[in-house]
Design a protein around this motif. Structure first.
Motif, PDB file in Angstrom:
ATOM      1  N   LYS A 171      15.120  -9.577   3.897  1.00 59.68           N
ATOM      2  CA  LYS A 171      16.424  -8.912   4.004  1.00 59.68           C
ATOM      3  C   LYS A 171      17.538  -9.738   3.372  1.00 59.68           C
ATOM      4  N   LYS A 172      17.595 -11.024   3.688  1.00 57.77           N
ATOM      5  CA  LYS A 172      18.706 -11.871   3.266  1.00 57.77           C
ATOM      6  C   LYS A 172      18.610 -12.316   1.816  1.00 57.77           C
ATOM      7  N   ASP A 173      17.408 -12.353   1.270  1.00 60.31           N
ATOM      8  CA  ASP A 173      17.233 -12.830  -0.107  1.00 60.31           C
ATOM      9  C   ASP A 173      16.755 -11.739  -1.060  1.00 60.31           C
ATOM     10  N   CYS A 174      15.547 -11.224  -0.843  1.00 58.91           N
ATOM     11  CA  CYS A 174      15.017 -10.197  -1.742  1.00 58.91           C
ATOM     12  C   CYS A 174      13.830  -9.507  -1.102  1.00 58.91           C
ATOM     13  N   SER A 175      13.682  -8.237  -1.367  1.00 59.89           N
ATOM     14  CA  SER A 175      12.566  -7.475  -0.810  1.00 59.89           C
ATOM     15  C   SER A 175      11.308  -7.605  -1.657  1.00 59.89           C
ATOM     16  N   ASN A 176      11.468  -7.950  -2.927  1.00 58.09           N
ATOM     17  CA  ASN A 176      10.298  -8.071  -3.809  1.00 58.09           C
ATOM     18  C   ASN A 176       9.799  -9.517  -3.853  1.00 58.09           C
ATOM     19  N   ASN A 177       9.718 -10.126  -2.663  1.00 61.12           N
ATOM     20  CA  ASN A 177       9.103 -11.449  -2.570  1.00 61.12           C
ATOM     21  C   ASN A 177       7.587 -11.282  -2.476  1.00 61.12           C
ATOM     22  N   PHE A 178       6.863 -12.362  -2.643  1.00 58.89           N
ATOM     23  CA  PHE A 178       5.412 -12.265  -2.760  1.00 58.89           C
ATOM     24  C   PHE A 178       4.721 -11.879  -1.463  1.00 58.89           C
ATOM     25  N   VAL A 179       5.280 -12.219  -0.326  1.00 59.49           N
ATOM     26  CA  VAL A 179       4.666 -11.836   0.942  1.00 59.49           C
ATOM     27  C   VAL A 179       4.849 -10.342   1.188  1.00 59.49           C
ATOM     28  N   SER A 180       6.077  -9.842   1.008  1.00 60.89           N
ATOM     29  CA  SER A 180       6.353  -8.417   1.240  1.00 60.89           C
ATOM     30  C   SER A 180       5.562  -7.526   0.292  1.00 60.89           C
ATOM     31  N   VAL A 181       5.524  -7.898  -0.988  1.00 62.52           N
ATOM     32  CA  VAL A 181       4.792  -7.100  -1.973  1.00 62.52           C
ATOM     33  C   VAL A 181       3.298  -7.112  -1.649  1.00 62.52           C
ATOM     34  N   PHE A 182       2.799  -8.244  -1.209  1.00 56.12           N
ATOM     35  CA  PHE A 182       1.386  -8.338  -0.833  1.00 56.12           C
ATOM     36  C   PHE A 182       1.056  -7.351   0.283  1.00 56.12           C
ATOM     37  N   TRP A 183       1.816  -7.382   1.378  1.00 55.20           N
ATOM     38  CA  TRP A 183       1.512  -6.509   2.514  1.00 55.20           C
ATOM     39  C   TRP A 183       1.740  -5.039   2.179  1.00 55.20           C
ATOM     40  N   ASP A 184       2.724  -4.754   1.344  1.00 53.93           N
ATOM     41  CA  ASP A 184       2.914  -3.365   0.897  1.00 53.93           C
ATOM     42  C   ASP A 184       1.685  -2.878   0.139  1.00 53.93           C
ATOM     43  N   LEU A 185       1.152  -3.742  -0.724  1.00 59.93           N
ATOM     44  CA  LEU A 185       0.003  -3.359  -1.546  1.00 59.93           C
ATOM     45  C   LEU A 185      -1.256  -3.183  -0.696  1.00 59.93           C
ATOM     46  N   VAL A 186      -1.574  -4.162   0.141  1.00 58.61           N
ATOM     47  CA  VAL A 186      -2.818  -4.053   0.919  1.00 58.61           C
ATOM     48  C   VAL A 186      -2.716  -2.933   1.960  1.00 58.61           C
ATOM     49  N   SER A 187      -1.502  -2.682   2.480  1.00 58.55           N
ATOM     50  CA  SER A 187      -1.328  -1.577   3.431  1.00 58.55           C
ATOM     51  C   SER A 187      -1.552  -0.234   2.744  1.00 58.55           C
ATOM     52  N   LYS A 188      -1.019  -0.108   1.541  1.00 56.73           N
ATOM     53  CA  LYS A 188      -1.184   1.133   0.783  1.00 56.73           C
ATOM     54  C   LYS A 188      -2.656   1.381   0.458  1.00 56.73           C
ATOM     55  N   ARG A 189      -3.358   0.361   0.039  1.00 57.49           N
ATOM     56  CA  ARG A 189      -4.780   0.519  -0.285  1.00 57.49           C
ATOM     57  C   ARG A 189      -5.603   0.821   0.965  1.00 57.49           C
ATOM     58  N   PHE A 190      -5.242   0.202   2.064  1.00 60.71           N
ATOM     59  CA  PHE A 190      -5.928   0.449   3.321  1.00 60.71           C
ATOM     60  C   PHE A 190      -5.766   1.914   3.728  1.00 60.71           C
ATOM     61  N   ALA A 191      -4.553   2.440   3.570  1.00 57.40           N
ATOM     62  CA  ALA A 191      -4.283   3.838   3.914  1.00 57.40           C
ATOM     63  C   ALA A 191      -4.977   4.798   2.957  1.00 57.40           C
ATOM     64  N   GLU A 192      -4.950   4.473   1.672  1.00 57.46           N
ATOM     65  CA  GLU A 192      -5.571   5.354   0.679  1.00 57.46           C
ATOM     66  C   GLU A 192      -7.079   5.461   0.865  1.00 57.46           C
ATOM     67  N   ASN A 193      -7.696   4.414   1.364  1.00 56.29           N
ATOM     68  CA  ASN A 193      -9.149   4.414   1.537  1.00 56.29           C
ATOM     69  C   ASN A 193      -9.607   4.987   2.871  1.00 56.29           C
ATOM     70  N   ALA A 194      -8.654   5.295   3.759  1.00 54.73           N
ATOM     71  CA  ALA A 194      -9.017   5.842   5.073  1.00 54.73           C
ATOM     72  C   ALA A 194      -9.602   7.239   4.911  1.00 54.73           C
ATOM     73  N   CYS A 195     -10.606   7.555   5.739  1.00 55.50           N
ATOM     74  CA  CYS A 195     -11.213   8.876   5.677  1.00 55.50           C
ATOM     75  C   CYS A 195     -11.696   9.276   7.062  1.00 55.50           C
ATOM     76  N   GLY A 196     -11.931  10.567   7.249  1.00 49.69           N
ATOM     77  CA  GLY A 196     -12.377  11.058   8.547  1.00 49.69           C
ATOM     78  C   GLY A 196     -11.265  11.009   9.574  1.00 49.69           C
ATOM     79  N   VAL A 197     -11.601  10.700  10.826  1.00 46.35           N
ATOM     80  CA  VAL A 197     -10.625  10.596  11.905  1.00 46.35           C
ATOM     81  C   VAL A 197      -9.925   9.246  11.818  1.00 46.35           C
ATOM     82  N   VAL A 198      -8.594   9.289  11.823  1.00 50.07           N
ATOM     83  CA  VAL A 198      -7.789   8.071  11.754  1.00 50.07           C
ATOM     84  C   VAL A 198      -6.972   7.944  13.029  1.00 50.07           C
ATOM     85  N   GLN A 199      -7.022   6.796  13.663  1.00 51.19           N
ATOM     86  CA  GLN A 199      -6.269   6.567  14.886  1.00 51.19           C
ATOM     87  C   GLN A 199      -5.022   5.744  14.590  1.00 51.19           C
ATOM     88  N   VAL A 200      -3.919   6.097  15.261  1.00 51.06           N
ATOM     89  CA  VAL A 200      -2.643   5.412  15.079  1.00 51.06           C
ATOM     90  C   VAL A 200      -2.128   4.986  16.443  1.00 51.06           C
TER      91      VAL A 200
END
Length: 260
Positions: A171-200
């Motif tokens: 928030k205070k420096d930049c949103s496109n830092n390496f930690v934030s971009v990493f978790w955005d990417l792996v979260s997106k791939r995790f969601a894209e690969n989900a199939c069948g019944v998904v629990q939240v």
């Protein structure tokens, strides 16, 4: 007898030029070192986790040898190197998904259908659930999530060292830092690969459970989620549980009579 004064003058001039050049180099090096040390202290976030590379390697070995031994063919040395190469010597506020693509190729992992668990602001509860239901997966139960969970990392442009003093705050420096971009990417791939019944797993009793305030399964933000899911022809069910403590107890001890 020949006059030696011109030679002395040349020698003096050479010495003066050498001293001048040496002084300029010292000033340049000093300025660069000062700038480098200043950069290490300028960010508002926590610095890189101590022993980052060792932790990455240790977690990779543990996951591939014990947690999910079917992934024992993964090369943990290459995974560690690819992880470090993704961000080292780069501007910590200029991360892109492409920086992590070589790493993603090394850790490719598919979660079986009907085994995906998403969570938001319920990390402990969700992970307690997957500990009991060992065949279920949150993001942190995958290889890449397991390796990076609760770690922090960054470097500096032009330096081969990690920055252990400070890293950019999202928030205070930049949103496109390496930690934030990493978790955005792996979260997106995790969601894209989900199939069948998904629990939240969500906490409907807190504000902003799903972008807006909500207090139960009938709350506004949960209704938004219900509509989005149903518009995509996906079955949606929600169960209120007003005692998170009891819920957590039941997750740990599913055979308890009070949980039936």
């Amino acid at each position: 007898m020949a006059d030696s004064r011109p030679k002395k003058a040349k020698i003096c001039l050479c010495i003066f030029l050498c001293l001048l050049v040496g002084g300029i180099i010292a000033v340049v090096v000093g300025v660069r070192m000062w700038r480098h040390s200043s950069e290490h202290m300028k960010w508002n976030g926590t610095g890189s986790t101590a022993r980052f590379q060792e932790i990455v390697l240790e977690r990779c070995y543990k996951y591939t040898q014990s947690v999910q031994p079917e992934l024992r063919d993964r090369d943990c040395q290459k995974i560690r190197e690819a992880f470090r190469n993704a961000f080292i010597s780069k501007d910590p506020c200029s991360a892109t998904e492409e920086d992590y693509h070589p790493l993603m190729k090394l850790v490719n992992q598919m979660v079986p259908c009907d085994k995906t668990v998403f969570w938001s602001k319920t990390k402990e509860l969700a992970h307690q659930y997957t500990k009991v239901q060992r065949d279920m997966f949150t993001l942190e139960d995958t290889l890449m999530g397991y390796i990076a969970d609760d770690l922090n990392w960054c470097g500096d442009a032009g330096s081969y060292e990690m920055n252990y003093q400070s890293c950019p705050h999202w928030k205070k420096d930049c949103s496109n830092n390496f930690v934030s971009v990493f978790w955005d990417l792996v979260s997106k791939r995790f969601a894209e690969n989900a199939c069948g019944v998904v629990q939240v797993v969500l906490n409907g009793s807190i504000s902003n459970a799903f972008d807006r305030n909500s207090d139960s399964c009938s709350g506004s933000s949960i209704n938004d989620l219900r509509q989005i899911i149903r518009q995509r022809n996906i079955k949606f069910t929600c169960q209120d549980n007003y005692s998170s403590g009891k819920f957590l107890q039941c997750v740990k001890k599913p055979g308890d009579s009070s949980c039936r």
